[in-house]
Design a protein around this motif. Structure first.
Motif, short mmCIF file in Angstrom:
data_model
loop_
_atom_site.label_atom_id
_atom_site.label_comp_id
_atom_site.label_asym_id
_atom_site.label_seq_id
_atom_site.Cartn_x
_atom_site.Cartn_y
_atom_site.Cartn_z
N LYS A 197 60.09 3.15 -38.76
CA LYS A 197 61.35 3.62 -38.43
C LYS A 197 62.09 2.54 -37.70
O LYS A 197 63.25 2.55 -37.31
N MET A 198 61.29 1.34 -37.35
CA MET A 198 61.80 0.43 -36.56
C MET A 198 63.02 -0.18 -37.46
O MET A 198 62.84 -0.89 -38.67
N LYS A 199 63.94 -0.78 -36.81
CA LYS A 199 64.96 -1.52 -37.64
C LYS A 199 64.67 -2.83 -37.88
O LYS A 199 63.88 -3.48 -36.88
N GLY A 200 65.08 -3.46 -38.92
CA GLY A 200 64.76 -4.82 -39.12
C GLY A 200 65.72 -5.66 -38.48
O GLY A 200 66.50 -5.46 -37.64
N LYS A 201 65.64 -7.06 -38.60
CA LYS A 201 66.14 -8.06 -38.17
C LYS A 201 67.68 -8.05 -38.51
O LYS A 201 67.83 -7.79 -39.92
N ALA B 9 67.06 5.64 -52.14
CA ALA B 9 66.77 6.52 -50.90
C ALA B 9 68.37 7.11 -50.37
O ALA B 9 68.35 8.12 -50.06
N TYR B 10 69.28 6.21 -50.70
CA TYR B 10 70.52 6.69 -50.34
C TYR B 10 71.13 8.08 -51.01
O TYR B 10 71.47 8.85 -50.71
N GLU B 11 70.61 7.66 -52.27
CA GLU B 11 71.32 8.69 -53.29
C GLU B 11 70.29 10.03 -53.27
O GLU B 11 70.72 11.11 -53.79
N GLY B 12 68.99 9.96 -52.58
CA GLY B 12 68.19 11.12 -52.67
C GLY B 12 67.59 11.11 -54.07
O GLY B 12 66.88 12.34 -54.11
N TRP B 13 67.38 10.17 -54.70
CA TRP B 13 66.54 9.99 -56.01
C TRP B 13 65.23 10.03 -55.88
O TRP B 13 64.59 8.93 -55.77
N LEU B 14 64.42 11.04 -55.62
CA LEU B 14 62.98 11.07 -55.40
C LEU B 14 62.24 10.47 -56.43
O LEU B 14 61.37 9.75 -56.05
N LYS B 15 62.45 10.90 -57.57
CA LYS B 15 61.77 10.25 -58.87
C LYS B 15 61.90 8.50 -59.01
O LYS B 15 61.15 7.75 -59.13
N ASP C 218 62.59 14.50 -47.98
CA ASP C 218 61.49 14.28 -48.68
C ASP C 218 61.32 12.70 -49.23
O ASP C 218 60.25 12.21 -49.34
N ILE C 219 62.51 12.09 -49.05
CA ILE C 219 62.35 10.57 -49.29
C ILE C 219 61.74 9.98 -47.97
O ILE C 219 61.09 9.11 -48.29
N MET C 220 62.35 10.22 -46.85
CA MET C 220 61.80 9.73 -45.67
C MET C 220 60.30 9.88 -45.52
O MET C 220 59.52 9.00 -45.35
N SER C 221 59.78 11.06 -46.05
CA SER C 221 58.49 11.47 -45.79
C SER C 221 57.49 10.56 -46.93
O SER C 221 56.58 10.16 -46.71
N LEU C 222 58.22 10.40 -48.23
CA LEU C 222 57.49 9.81 -49.07
C LEU C 222 57.42 8.29 -48.73
O LEU C 222 56.30 7.56 -48.65
N LEU C 223 58.27 7.73 -48.10
CA LEU C 223 58.55 6.30 -47.77
C LEU C 223 57.47 5.86 -46.55
O LEU C 223 56.98 5.09 -46.53
N TRP D 215 68.37 4.73 -44.52
CA TRP D 215 69.46 5.18 -45.32
C TRP D 215 69.17 6.60 -45.69
O TRP D 215 70.01 7.45 -45.92
N ALA D 216 67.87 6.95 -46.17
CA ALA D 216 67.52 8.28 -46.40
C ALA D 216 67.91 9.17 -45.18
O ALA D 216 68.11 10.33 -45.48
N LYS D 217 67.56 8.79 -44.11
CA LYS D 217 67.56 9.59 -42.72
C LYS D 217 69.11 10.01 -42.66
O LYS D 217 69.60 11.00 -42.25
N ASN D 218 69.97 8.80 -42.72
CA ASN D 218 71.31 8.95 -42.71
C ASN D 218 72.09 9.96 -43.52
O ASN D 218 72.90 10.58 -43.23
N MET D 219 71.33 10.04 -44.72
CA MET D 219 71.84 11.12 -45.73
C MET D 219 70.97 12.50 -45.73
O MET D 219 71.21 13.33 -46.41
N GLY D 220 70.03 12.34 -44.96
CA GLY D 220 69.35 13.87 -44.63
C GLY D 220 68.37 14.09 -45.86
O GLY D 220 67.90 15.22 -45.94
N HIS D 221 67.84 13.10 -46.43
CA HIS D 221 66.80 13.16 -47.46
C HIS D 221 65.53 13.08 -46.70
O HIS D 221 64.87 12.22 -46.95
#
Length: 184
Positions: free
Chosen positions: A131-135, A80-86, A119-124, A111-117
């Motif tokens: 969108k809620m943070k974890g513990k 997600a960080y790398e923006g690697w959709l496949k 398409d990854i955000m949508s897929l996830l 991580w996808a949001k922080n990097m502006g991805h």
């Protein structure tokens, strides 16, 4: 004549530690140390964007698709960080937990949001990402959690969740009681 070292007589292959899975209910997080905690082959395959290696590691070698490194990140976090959709698509198809949160409470979506991805955000999101943070977890090498957060430089960090804080306090109390018992 030089004597052979003892280790040369050992026969391989040797079993190795394949990497931990997350300690949190959502599948992420690691409280076991600093730095690399195994050979992280699945993480490496993601960093190399090697889908065939990912499939082989999971399907043939039985690696956990949700292995975590010391900061509690899963391979899905990295993709997600790398923006690697496949890669994200393949990891999700193989069973990656889309809501696994690392030690800081970040999920792959964050991580996808922080990097502006987007398409990854949508897929996830299509696969149930929230969108809620974890513990939040604090590594075991942090001496006493409440002392750590009382310092100005750390006070702005999100605090660990209460179950973790209570467990660490019980652990600390037991160690302290044992220390006092031994000293008497």
């Amino acid at each position: 004549m030089e004597k052979n070292p003892w280790w040369k007589s050992l026969q391989g292959p040797f079993p190795s530690f394949e990497g931990p899975v997350g300690v949190k209910p959502d599948g992420g997080g690691s409280i076991r140390g600093c730095g690399r905690v195994s050979n992280m082959a699945l993480h490496q395959a993601v960093c190399n964007q090697d889908i065939e290696a990912i499939k082989r590691l999971v399907n043939s070698e039985g690696r956990s698709i949700n292995e975590v490194e010391a900061a509690g990140n899963t391979p899905l976090h990295n993709a997600a960080y790398e923006g690697w959709l496949k890669g994200v698509q393949e990891l999700v198809l193989l069973g990656a937990k889309v809501n696994a949160s690392n030690n800081a409470g970040d999920k792959p979506w964050h991580w996808a949001k922080n990097m502006g991805h987007e398409d990854i955000m949508s897929l996830l999101e299509q696969h149930g990402a929230t969108k809620m943070k974890g513990k939040v977890l604090v590594q075991e090498h942090i001496p006493k959690v409440k002392d750590f957060y009382s310092k100005d430089c750390w006070s702005h960090h999100p605090k660990p969740y209460s179950d973790f804080m209570e467990a660490k306090q019980r652990e600390y109390d037991a160690i302290e009681a044992d220390r006092k018992r031994v000293i008497k």
